[in-house]
Design an enzyme around this catalytic site. Structure first.
Site, PDB file in Angstrom:
ATOM      1  CE  LYS A 138      -2.539   1.402   3.771  1.00 33.21           C
ATOM      2  NZ  LYS A 138      -1.988   2.757   4.048  1.00 33.21           N
ATOM      3  CD  GLU A 150      -6.715   7.555   7.516  1.00 39.65           C
ATOM      4  OE1 GLU A 150      -5.898   6.878   6.862  1.00 39.65           O
ATOM      5  OE2 GLU A 150      -6.524   7.899   8.702  1.00 39.65           O
TER       6      GLU A 150
HETATM    7  O1  KIV Z   1      -1.054   2.497   8.705  1.00 40.37           O
HETATM    8  C1  KIV Z   1      -2.244   2.220   8.844  1.00 40.37           C
HETATM    9  O2  KIV Z   1      -2.650   1.608   9.835  1.00 40.37           O
HETATM   10  C2  KIV Z   1      -3.175   2.641   7.810  1.00 40.37           C
HETATM   11  C3  KIV Z   1      -4.646   2.491   8.104  1.00 40.37           C
HETATM   12  C4  KIV Z   1      -5.077   3.503   9.083  1.00 40.37           C
HETATM   13  C5  KIV Z   1      -5.462   2.538   6.867  1.00 40.37           C
HETATM   14  O3  KIV Z   1      -2.787   3.102   6.792  1.00 40.37           O
END
Ligand code: KIV
Length: 266
Positions: free
Chosen positions: A111, A180
């Protein structure tokens, strides 16, 4: 057997997907047994595990370490590993080198945060066999340029920026997108024209799934909690009970309720 992206798409056609952050093997087992579909080895580990004030000090080595642990404990859940601040912004080649390290540590997908400016990097990774989850709206790695952890996309220009970012990341080939802290109507516009699985956090119940930071939903984080956090341990009675309640609430569409999303005028 680990889920595939096709399994997740098939599931999402029938019910909402439940996701939580996870940083170790023991919790990976508990979450997996309770039916959590996606384990996110988030760079939030910098705050909830390491005690930093932001996610910025987290390194690729840190995320790889926790990803290896989660991969040992998980049986079926899809594992997403966060690319930390500074590990992908310099060039697509830099992103690929670090994404490979996280995939080799056991991630099924990486991600990264950002909109249109990250589209070329997403396309570069996907073309080379790295599944990507985007992250738009409130992107915590931008906390200093955003001036704090604030809801994003409140005015028309901000909303267009978030929408354009989501579209660019999806068109570049991302299979998943975290949205988010945006007004729920903006999240619903993203969902209405999505090409990927949209996972919300402070977004909308219309998303394909929801994610929370594990420590937040267990009520073990201190300080002011964002609106979108709900303490499931308070009702669940045990860690396992809390996680099962969360999974049920997400799958049924009961979470998030109106009190956990942002109205347009928020
Ligand atoms: O780092 C994380 O936990 C996140 C979530 C809040 C989506 O990116």
């Amino acid at each position: 057997m680990r889920r595939t992206i096709h399994d997740l798409r098939r599931l999402a056609a029938t019910r909402k997907l439940a996701s939580l952050t996870c940083y170790d093997a023991s919790f990976a087992g508990v979450l997996d047994d309770a039916g959590v579909d996606i384990l996110l080895v988030g760079d939030s580990l910098g705050m909830v595990i390491q005690g930093h004030a932001s996610t910025l000090p987290v390194t690729v080595g840190d995320v790889a370490y926790h990803t290896r642990a989660v991969a040992r404990g998980a049986r079926t859940a899809w594992i997403v590993a966060d690319m930390p601040f500074g590990s992908y912004q310099a060039s697509p080649e830099q992103a690929l080198g670090n994404a490979v390290e996280l995939m080799q540590a056991g991630a099924d997908m990486v991600k990264l945060e950002g909109g249109e400016e990250m589209a070329a990097t997403v396309a570069f990774l996907v073309a080379r066999g790295v599944p990507v989850c985007g992250h738009v709206g409130l992107t915590p790695q931008h906390v200093q340029t955003l001036g704090g952890y604030r809801i994003q996309g409140k005015d028309a220009a901000g909303a267009e920026r978030v929408l354009a970012g989501a579209r660019a990341i999806e068109e570049a080939g991302a299979d998943m997108l975290v949205v988010e802290a945006v007004p729920h109507s903006l999240a619903e516009r993203i969902v209405a024209r999505r090409r990927s699985l949209v996972i919300g956090i402070g977004a909308s119940a219309a998303c394909d799934g929801q994610v929370l930071v594990l420590h937040d939903m267990l009520g073990v984080t201190s300080g002011k909690r964002p609106r979108f956090v709900k303490n499931f341990l308070a009702e669940g009675g045990s860690v396992d009970g809390a996680v099962r309640r969360y999974v049920d609430a997400v799958r049924s569409g009961a979470f998030p309720g109106p009190e956990q999303v942002y109205a347009d005028e928020a």
